[in-house]
Design a protein around this motif. Sequence first.
Motif, PDB file in Angstrom:
ATOM      1  N   UNK A   7       0.850  -1.184   0.000  1.00 31.42           N
ATOM      2  CA  UNK A   7       0.000   0.000   0.000  1.00 31.42           C
ATOM      3  C   UNK A   7       0.886   1.234   0.000  1.00 31.42           C
ATOM      4  N   UNK A   8       0.271   2.386  -0.264  1.00 30.66           N
ATOM      5  CA  UNK A   8       0.997   3.638  -0.168  1.00 30.66           C
ATOM      6  C   UNK A   8       1.412   4.270  -1.475  1.00 30.66           C
ATOM      7  N   UNK A   9       1.154   3.584  -2.573  1.00 31.74           N
ATOM      8  CA  UNK A   9       1.511   4.168  -3.866  1.00 31.74           C
ATOM      9  C   UNK A   9       0.612   5.343  -4.212  1.00 31.74           C
ATOM     10  N   UNK A  10       0.976   6.047  -5.272  1.00 29.93           N
ATOM     11  CA  UNK A  10       0.166   7.179  -5.696  1.00 29.93           C
ATOM     12  C   UNK A  10       0.904   8.061  -6.670  1.00 29.93           C
ATOM     13  N   UNK A  17       7.871  12.987  -1.851  1.00 33.96           N
ATOM     14  CA  UNK A  17       8.134  11.760  -1.092  1.00 33.96           C
ATOM     15  C   UNK A  17       6.886  10.888  -1.040  1.00 33.96           C
ATOM     16  N   UNK A  18       7.126   9.584  -0.916  1.00 37.15           N
ATOM     17  CA  UNK A  18       6.073   8.612  -0.666  1.00 37.15           C
ATOM     18  C   UNK A  18       6.628   7.561   0.270  1.00 37.15           C
ATOM     19  N   UNK A  19       5.734   6.946   1.030  1.00 39.97           N
ATOM     20  CA  UNK A  19       6.116   5.852   1.911  1.00 39.97           C
ATOM     21  C   UNK A  19       5.262   4.635   1.560  1.00 39.97           C
ATOM     22  N   UNK A  20       5.914   3.605   1.071  1.00 38.48           N
ATOM     23  CA  UNK A  20       5.239   2.356   0.763  1.00 38.48           C
ATOM     24  C   UNK A  20       5.292   1.432   1.975  1.00 38.48           C
ATOM     25  N   UNK A  83      10.545   6.785   0.334  1.00 39.80           N
ATOM     26  CA  UNK A  83      11.124   7.257  -0.923  1.00 39.80           C
ATOM     27  C   UNK A  83      11.112   8.784  -0.929  1.00 39.80           C
ATOM     28  N   UNK A  84      12.269   9.371  -0.948  1.00 36.56           N
ATOM     29  CA  UNK A  84      12.422  10.826  -0.970  1.00 36.56           C
ATOM     30  C   UNK A  84      13.063  11.271  -2.281  1.00 36.56           C
ATOM     31  N   UNK A  85      12.959  12.554  -2.545  1.00 35.77           N
ATOM     32  CA  UNK A  85      13.569  13.137  -3.753  1.00 35.77           C
ATOM     33  C   UNK A  85      13.206  12.326  -4.987  1.00 35.77           C
ATOM     34  N   UNK A  86      11.942  12.036  -5.128  1.00 37.77           N
ATOM     35  CA  UNK A  86      11.496  11.178  -6.223  1.00 37.77           C
ATOM     36  C   UNK A  86      11.713  11.831  -7.573  1.00 37.77           C
ATOM     37  N   UNK A  87      12.010  11.003  -8.555  1.00 37.84           N
ATOM     38  CA  UNK A  87      12.256  11.435  -9.919  1.00 37.84           C
ATOM     39  C   UNK A  87      11.259  10.754 -10.856  1.00 37.84           C
ATOM     40  N   UNK A  88      11.007  11.332 -12.015  1.00 35.60           N
ATOM     41  CA  UNK A  88      10.116  10.667 -12.986  1.00 35.60           C
ATOM     42  C   UNK A  88      10.581   9.244 -13.318  1.00 35.60           C
ATOM     43  N   UNK A 117       1.214   1.053  -7.568  1.00 34.84           N
ATOM     44  CA  UNK A 117       1.694   1.975  -8.608  1.00 34.84           C
ATOM     45  C   UNK A 117       2.245   3.253  -7.981  1.00 34.84           C
ATOM     46  N   UNK A 118       3.416   3.633  -8.417  1.00 32.25           N
ATOM     47  CA  UNK A 118       4.011   4.918  -8.060  1.00 32.25           C
ATOM     48  C   UNK A 118       4.235   5.694  -9.345  1.00 32.25           C
ATOM     49  N   UNK A 119       3.684   6.891  -9.402  1.00 37.61           N
ATOM     50  CA  UNK A 119       3.838   7.742 -10.574  1.00 37.61           C
ATOM     51  C   UNK A 119       4.408   9.076 -10.132  1.00 37.61           C
ATOM     52  N   UNK A 120       5.528   9.453 -10.732  1.00 37.35           N
ATOM     53  CA  UNK A 120       6.196  10.704 -10.405  1.00 37.35           C
ATOM     54  C   UNK A 120       6.101  11.614 -11.622  1.00 37.35           C
TER      55      UNK A 120
END
Length: 122
Positions: A7-10, A17-20, A83-88, A117-120
């Motif tokens: 869980x936690x994607x988006x 940042x995101x936390x899975x 997950x920090x400093x996320x990139x495409x 799913x994680x979308x940056x």
Amino acid sequence: QVQLVESGGGLVQAGGSLRLSCAASGRTFSSYAMGWFRQAPGKEREFVAAISRGGGSTYYADSVKGRFTISRDNAKNTVNLQMNSLKPDDTAVYYCAAATRFTVVAAEFGSWGQGTQVTVSS
């Protein structure tokens, strides 16, 4: 075998940042090393991070080192990926997986979650 649910994607903007989280069923969670993998469209599944049974050892792919942090809570049967400093380029479906030993090889992980799913966006 252990059952895993991520869980936690988006959707997040670049630099965000995101936390899975990955919740495991069963009473033997602490006997498994855990890992996170990801798969982008048209690409092969790739290793992201791994953590040993007790959490004392971790390993990261070069592409995420210094930006992502894997952790686990054996009392709660969970493993997390901050997950920090996320990139495409981090856009992908992220999977957690369990293995009987500390490894980064996908084939050695016997249990997998369904992915999140994680979308940056840039």
